[in-house]
Design an enzyme around this catalytic site. Sequence first.
Site, PDB file in Angstrom:
ATOM      1  N   CYS A 113       0.814  -1.229   0.000  1.00 11.39           N
ATOM      2  CA  CYS A 113       0.000   0.000   0.000  1.00 11.39           C
ATOM      3  C   CYS A 113       0.842   1.272   0.000  1.00 11.39           C
ATOM      4  O   CYS A 113       0.316   2.357  -0.232  1.00 11.39           O
ATOM      5  CB  CYS A 113      -0.954   0.014   1.187  1.00 11.39           C
ATOM      6  SG  CYS A 113      -2.089  -1.365   1.171  1.00 11.39           S
ATOM      7  N   HIS A 252      -3.330   7.300   2.623  1.00 10.93           N
ATOM      8  CA  HIS A 252      -3.739   6.004   2.081  1.00 10.93           C
ATOM      9  C   HIS A 252      -5.144   5.707   2.600  1.00 10.93           C
ATOM     10  O   HIS A 252      -5.433   5.925   3.771  1.00 10.93           O
ATOM     11  CB  HIS A 252      -2.762   4.918   2.528  1.00 10.93           C
ATOM     12  CG  HIS A 252      -3.223   3.542   2.206  1.00 10.93           C
ATOM     13  ND1 HIS A 252      -3.709   3.198   0.958  1.00 10.93           N
ATOM     14  CD2 HIS A 252      -3.314   2.415   2.960  1.00 10.93           C
ATOM     15  CE1 HIS A 252      -4.064   1.930   0.974  1.00 10.93           C
ATOM     16  NE2 HIS A 252      -3.836   1.435   2.176  1.00 10.93           N
ATOM     17  N   ASN A 282     -10.106  -0.098  -0.115  1.00 12.73           N
ATOM     18  CA  ASN A 282      -8.642  -0.010  -0.075  1.00 12.73           C
ATOM     19  C   ASN A 282      -8.090  -0.501  -1.411  1.00 12.73           C
ATOM     20  O   ASN A 282      -8.167  -1.696  -1.718  1.00 12.73           O
ATOM     21  CB  ASN A 282      -8.133  -0.873   1.086  1.00 12.73           C
ATOM     22  CG  ASN A 282      -6.620  -0.837   1.235  1.00 12.73           C
ATOM     23  OD1 ASN A 282      -5.909  -0.356   0.353  1.00 12.73           O
ATOM     24  ND2 ASN A 282      -6.133  -1.363   2.340  1.00 12.73           N
TER      25      ASN A 282
END
Length: 325
Positions: A113, A252, A282
């Site tokens: 990520c 994020h 996500n």
Amino acid sequence: MNRAAILGTGSCLPRRVLANTDLEKMVDTSDEWITVRTGIRERRIAGAGEETSRLAAEASRRALAMAGVSAEEVDLIIVGTMTSEKAMPSCACLVQKELGAVNAFALDVNAACSGFLYSLDVADKYILANPAMKVLVIGAENLSARINWQDRSTCVLFGDGAGACLLTGASDGRGLLGSRLMADGRLWHLLHMDAAPSLNPDLIPEDYAGPYIRMAGQEVFKYAVRAMQDGVAQVLAKVGADPAEVALVIPHQANIRIINSLGDRLDIPAEKIYINVHKYGNTSAASMPIALDEANREGRLAPGDLVLFCAFGGGFTWGAAVLRW
Ligand code: UT7
């Protein structure tokens, strides 16, 4: 002084929307649980023709169009991804082919990520060495292909998409002021995804259970909040800025509760934090460049604004960066 400045942004999301109410029919979950625990309401799922490299290429075309730069002028393509459709060649090479960016060299960065943040840092180093370079930095993922759709603890969290930005050297004060990247491989087991099994039967582990994302959610949650707070504090100290000077935070997008508690700890008001986790879930390395592109196209960024990026992901990898828009 030259810095790596953004000339254009773009993003591309798959067409298919998978809502929480759709997931209710697939696993033992509820719209309420997902919304309250994560902030996610729906996510996008890639279909035919929406492979990682295709989404990445389309996001890049939009960034190039905004910048008014042709594909032939691009010198380097960096893709942050852990879910390219091929192990070889790199996703970046497939993007190069799709764009016709015949003068670019191309590489992938796998930092889960944090992939976009790490890629941005690599681009920055090339541009500092050669300010004329035009570098495409992309975050792109097809996580739906690597999810165990029977595992309710992970399948509700992730989505697919791509975001891109084009950078080059600028000497007018715009650009990346600094970044701080960190990793702790000792904690890899808390968030991981096995590769496809070896084709050598002697090397297939007995406990191999499929190439799915696995996560110890609560532990990752606690680390993510603390680590991103630390990364932000370090990068702000490095560039000599105060949290109050930040015009927009692009974090994020993993979980609204992580984002909110980060905002509380940094004392940054909610209206200065860009959020789109409710729409896409996500999307790992793609989440920040998608959010950046949306914020840009919505007019949320003005010349001179201080933009703060922060990410956390498998590895563990994490960090933060500050950019003058
Ligand atoms: O991008 C990289 C970084 N990733 C992250 O930052 C993700 C970090 N982690 C999280 O966002 C959260 O930990 C989750 C959203 C994954 C989970 O939220 P949580 O509040 O930590 O829930 P939990 O794992 O403690 O589970 C609470 C309960 C459990 O039931 P019991 O044991 O209390 O009876 C789970 O079995 O919720 C249950 N549960 C679900 N229930 C309905 C887990 N998943 C689901 C589900 N629907 N989808």
